[in-house]
Scaffold this motif. Structure first.
Motif, PDB file in Angstrom:
ATOM      1  N   CYS A  29       5.136  25.170   2.853  1.00  0.00           N
ATOM      2  CA  CYS A  29       5.079  26.257   1.876  1.00  0.00           C
ATOM      3  C   CYS A  29       3.682  26.868   1.848  1.00  0.00           C
ATOM      4  O   CYS A  29       2.731  26.325   2.410  1.00  0.00           O
ATOM      5  CB  CYS A  29       5.461  25.759   0.480  1.00  0.00           C
ATOM      6  N   ALA A  30       3.618  28.019   1.226  1.00  0.00           N
ATOM      7  CA  ALA A  30       2.334  28.689   1.010  1.00  0.00           C
ATOM      8  C   ALA A  30       2.261  29.095  -0.456  1.00  0.00           C
ATOM      9  O   ALA A  30       3.255  29.562  -1.027  1.00  0.00           O
ATOM     10  CB  ALA A  30       2.196  29.917   1.903  1.00  0.00           C
ATOM     11  N   LEU A  31       1.118  28.907  -1.063  1.00  0.00           N
ATOM     12  CA  LEU A  31       0.890  29.352  -2.440  1.00  0.00           C
ATOM     13  C   LEU A  31       0.092  30.648  -2.374  1.00  0.00           C
ATOM     14  O   LEU A  31      -1.040  30.668  -1.885  1.00  0.00           O
ATOM     15  CB  LEU A  31       0.120  28.287  -3.234  1.00  0.00           C
ATOM     16  N   ILE A  32       0.702  31.737  -2.835  1.00  0.00           N
ATOM     17  CA  ILE A  32       0.064  33.049  -2.775  1.00  0.00           C
ATOM     18  C   ILE A  32      -0.184  33.531  -4.203  1.00  0.00           C
ATOM     19  O   ILE A  32       0.747  33.627  -5.003  1.00  0.00           O
ATOM     20  CB  ILE A  32       0.955  34.055  -2.015  1.00  0.00           C
ATOM     21  N   VAL A  33      -1.438  33.795  -4.517  1.00  0.00           N
ATOM     22  CA  VAL A  33      -1.832  34.243  -5.851  1.00  0.00           C
ATOM     23  C   VAL A  33      -2.489  35.609  -5.715  1.00  0.00           C
ATOM     24  O   VAL A  33      -3.421  35.781  -4.917  1.00  0.00           O
ATOM     25  CB  VAL A  33      -2.806  33.241  -6.509  1.00  0.00           C
ATOM     26  N   ALA A  34      -1.994  36.575  -6.471  1.00  0.00           N
ATOM     27  CA  ALA A  34      -2.543  37.929  -6.387  1.00  0.00           C
ATOM     28  C   ALA A  34      -2.835  38.451  -7.787  1.00  0.00           C
ATOM     29  O   ALA A  34      -2.153  38.100  -8.745  1.00  0.00           O
ATOM     30  CB  ALA A  34      -1.543  38.857  -5.686  1.00  0.00           C
ATOM     31  N   VAL A  37      -7.964  37.596 -10.373  1.00  0.00           N
ATOM     32  CA  VAL A  37      -8.216  36.162 -10.492  1.00  0.00           C
ATOM     33  C   VAL A  37      -9.507  35.793  -9.760  1.00  0.00           C
ATOM     34  O   VAL A  37     -10.002  36.547  -8.930  1.00  0.00           O
ATOM     35  CB  VAL A  37      -7.042  35.342  -9.910  1.00  0.00           C
ATOM     36  N   ASP A  38      -9.990  34.614 -10.099  1.00  0.00           N
ATOM     37  CA  ASP A  38     -11.175  34.075  -9.439  1.00  0.00           C
ATOM     38  C   ASP A  38     -10.722  33.026  -8.432  1.00  0.00           C
ATOM     39  O   ASP A  38     -10.022  32.070  -8.783  1.00  0.00           O
ATOM     40  CB  ASP A  38     -12.096  33.444 -10.484  1.00  0.00           C
ATOM     41  N   SER A  39     -11.105  33.200  -7.169  1.00  0.00           N
ATOM     42  CA  SER A  39     -10.622  32.326  -6.099  1.00  0.00           C
ATOM     43  C   SER A  39     -10.943  30.856  -6.370  1.00  0.00           C
ATOM     44  O   SER A  39     -10.102  29.972  -6.167  1.00  0.00           O
ATOM     45  CB  SER A  39     -11.232  32.750  -4.765  1.00  0.00           C
ATOM     46  N   ALA A  40     -12.164  30.589  -6.839  1.00  0.00           N
ATOM     47  CA  ALA A  40     -12.557  29.203  -7.086  1.00  0.00           C
ATOM     48  C   ALA A  40     -11.682  28.573  -8.168  1.00  0.00           C
ATOM     49  O   ALA A  40     -11.255  27.416  -8.051  1.00  0.00           O
ATOM     50  CB  ALA A  40     -14.024  29.142  -7.486  1.00  0.00           C
ATOM     51  N   SER A  41     -11.383  29.334  -9.209  1.00  0.00           N
ATOM     52  CA  SER A  41     -10.534  28.818 -10.285  1.00  0.00           C
ATOM     53  C   SER A  41      -9.121  28.566  -9.796  1.00  0.00           C
ATOM     54  O   SER A  41      -8.480  27.582 -10.189  1.00  0.00           O
ATOM     55  CB  SER A  41     -10.504  29.807 -11.454  1.00  0.00           C
ATOM     56  N   VAL A  42      -8.635  29.451  -8.938  1.00  0.00           N
ATOM     57  CA  VAL A  42      -7.288  29.289  -8.380  1.00  0.00           C
ATOM     58  C   VAL A  42      -7.218  27.995  -7.577  1.00  0.00           C
ATOM     59  O   VAL A  42      -6.259  27.225  -7.689  1.00  0.00           O
ATOM     60  CB  VAL A  42      -6.900  30.497  -7.512  1.00  0.00           C
ATOM     61  N   HIS A  43      -8.240  27.738  -6.777  1.00  0.00           N
ATOM     62  CA  HIS A  43      -8.259  26.510  -5.980  1.00  0.00           C
ATOM     63  C   HIS A  43      -8.274  25.267  -6.886  1.00  0.00           C
ATOM     64  O   HIS A  43      -7.594  24.275  -6.604  1.00  0.00           O
ATOM     65  CB  HIS A  43      -9.479  26.506  -5.052  1.00  0.00           C
ATOM     66  N   GLN A  44      -9.040  25.337  -7.967  1.00  0.00           N
ATOM     67  CA  GLN A  44      -9.111  24.208  -8.892  1.00  0.00           C
ATOM     68  C   GLN A  44      -7.759  23.956  -9.556  1.00  0.00           C
ATOM     69  O   GLN A  44      -7.310  22.814  -9.678  1.00  0.00           O
ATOM     70  CB  GLN A  44     -10.179  24.468  -9.954  1.00  0.00           C
ATOM     71  N   LEU A  45      -7.102  25.031  -9.981  1.00  0.00           N
ATOM     72  CA  LEU A  45      -5.800  24.896 -10.629  1.00  0.00           C
ATOM     73  C   LEU A  45      -4.739  24.417  -9.647  1.00  0.00           C
ATOM     74  O   LEU A  45      -3.864  23.616  -9.996  1.00  0.00           O
ATOM     75  CB  LEU A  45      -5.386  26.231 -11.246  1.00  0.00           C
ATOM     76  N   ALA A  46      -4.814  24.901  -8.413  1.00  0.00           N
ATOM     77  CA  ALA A  46      -3.859  24.466  -7.399  1.00  0.00           C
ATOM     78  C   ALA A  46      -4.003  22.968  -7.142  1.00  0.00           C
ATOM     79  O   ALA A  46      -3.015  22.241  -7.022  1.00  0.00           O
ATOM     80  CB  ALA A  46      -4.066  25.254  -6.108  1.00  0.00           C
TER      81      ALA A  46
END
Length: 263
Positions: A29-34, A37-46
């Motif tokens: 799978c791929a997690l796509i966030v658009a 948003v802040d990339s660093a925060s997205v990585h932390q939440l993921a």
């Protein structure tokens, strides 16, 4: 469109869980966030919410998706319906990603040639008054993308429309079927559509996920550059390889009286 009814009726919770565990795994799978948003925060939440999600075996190593079997004959399918129009559609097996990428680009360009109001395809079928609408399509897939050539008309014109569609199909690879201007216009339309898809984050996320799951992002990244390289000869090769002289399924839907007149 989602399967055969007898097969779907056999579904059980156990079967659904088997499919879930086999295919719904992080390494498939791929997690796509658009969006804003802040990339660093997205990585932390993921990492927080999906970090413990255990990988599974590659489902395609043991059970690779089967390639669609070639059409072995020409087939007519008629479907009676209580409607005041007739729909005629030819379907062919088209090119596959990873096997004939060049033909997939040619397929996209050619269908946008036929969609132009001044194209021969539209003039012969729609502007002539024979059809109420006509079009061509190709769905990009890794395992045989389908090609369709279709039109809608009044029931009394069903036989004439079928013959006219067939005549156009036979002429698709003619050197003068489209002009150089129509070729370049088709590329420009595709380019603009591609850019429009990236204007809104909701559309862009859908676009990326579609291409990731069907073709891979490498194909997607080179899409516009490869479209711009499509030539008349590329389109002729595509038509001769997948359409002209190939087996097909011809589907016709109309009222019963119109279908009786086909015989």
């Amino acid at each position: 469109p989602i399967g055969q009814r007898p097969v779907i009726k056999t579904a059980t919770p156990e079967k659904m869980r088997f499919i879930q565990k086999k295919y719904y795994i992080p390494n498939n799978c791929a997690l796509i966030v658009a969006g804003d948003v802040d990339s660093a925060s997205v990585h932390q939440l993921a990492e927080k919410y999906f970090g413990n999600w255990e990988e599974g075996k590659n489902p395609f190593e043991k059970d690779p998706p089967p390639m669609a079997k070639p059409l072995t004959q020409k087939k007519l399918v008629t479907v009676p319906a209580a409607v005041d129009v007739a729909q005629v559609e030819y379907r062919f097996h088209g090119p596959s990603i990873g096997i004939d990428n060049a033909a997939t680009y040619a397929a996209d360009v050619f269908l946008f040639i036929t969609r132009q109001p001044q194209s021969r395809f539209q003039r012969k079928l729609v502007e002539s008054g024979l059809a109420q609408g006509a079009g061509m399509g190709y769905y990009t897939q890794r395992y045989v993308g389908p090609i369709q050539v279709e039109a809608v008309c009044a029931p009394e014109n069903i036989k004439k429309l079928q013959e006219a569609l067939w005549e156009e199909i036979q002429a698709f690879d003619s050197p003068d079927y489209f002009t150089d201007e129509e070729l370049e216009t088709a590329k420009a339309i595709l380019h603009v559509d591609h850019l429009y898809d990236s204007e809104e984050t909701t559309d862009w996320a859908h676009t990326l996920s579609f291409w990731w799951s069907t073709t891979g992002l490498d194909y997607f990244r080179g899409y516009l550059d490869n479209l711009s390289k499509v030539t008349r000869e590329d389109i002729q090769r595509y038509i001769r390889t997948y359409v002209k002289g190939k087996n097909y399924v011809l589907g016709i839907t109309s009222n019963q009286q119109a279908l009786n007149n086909l015989n």
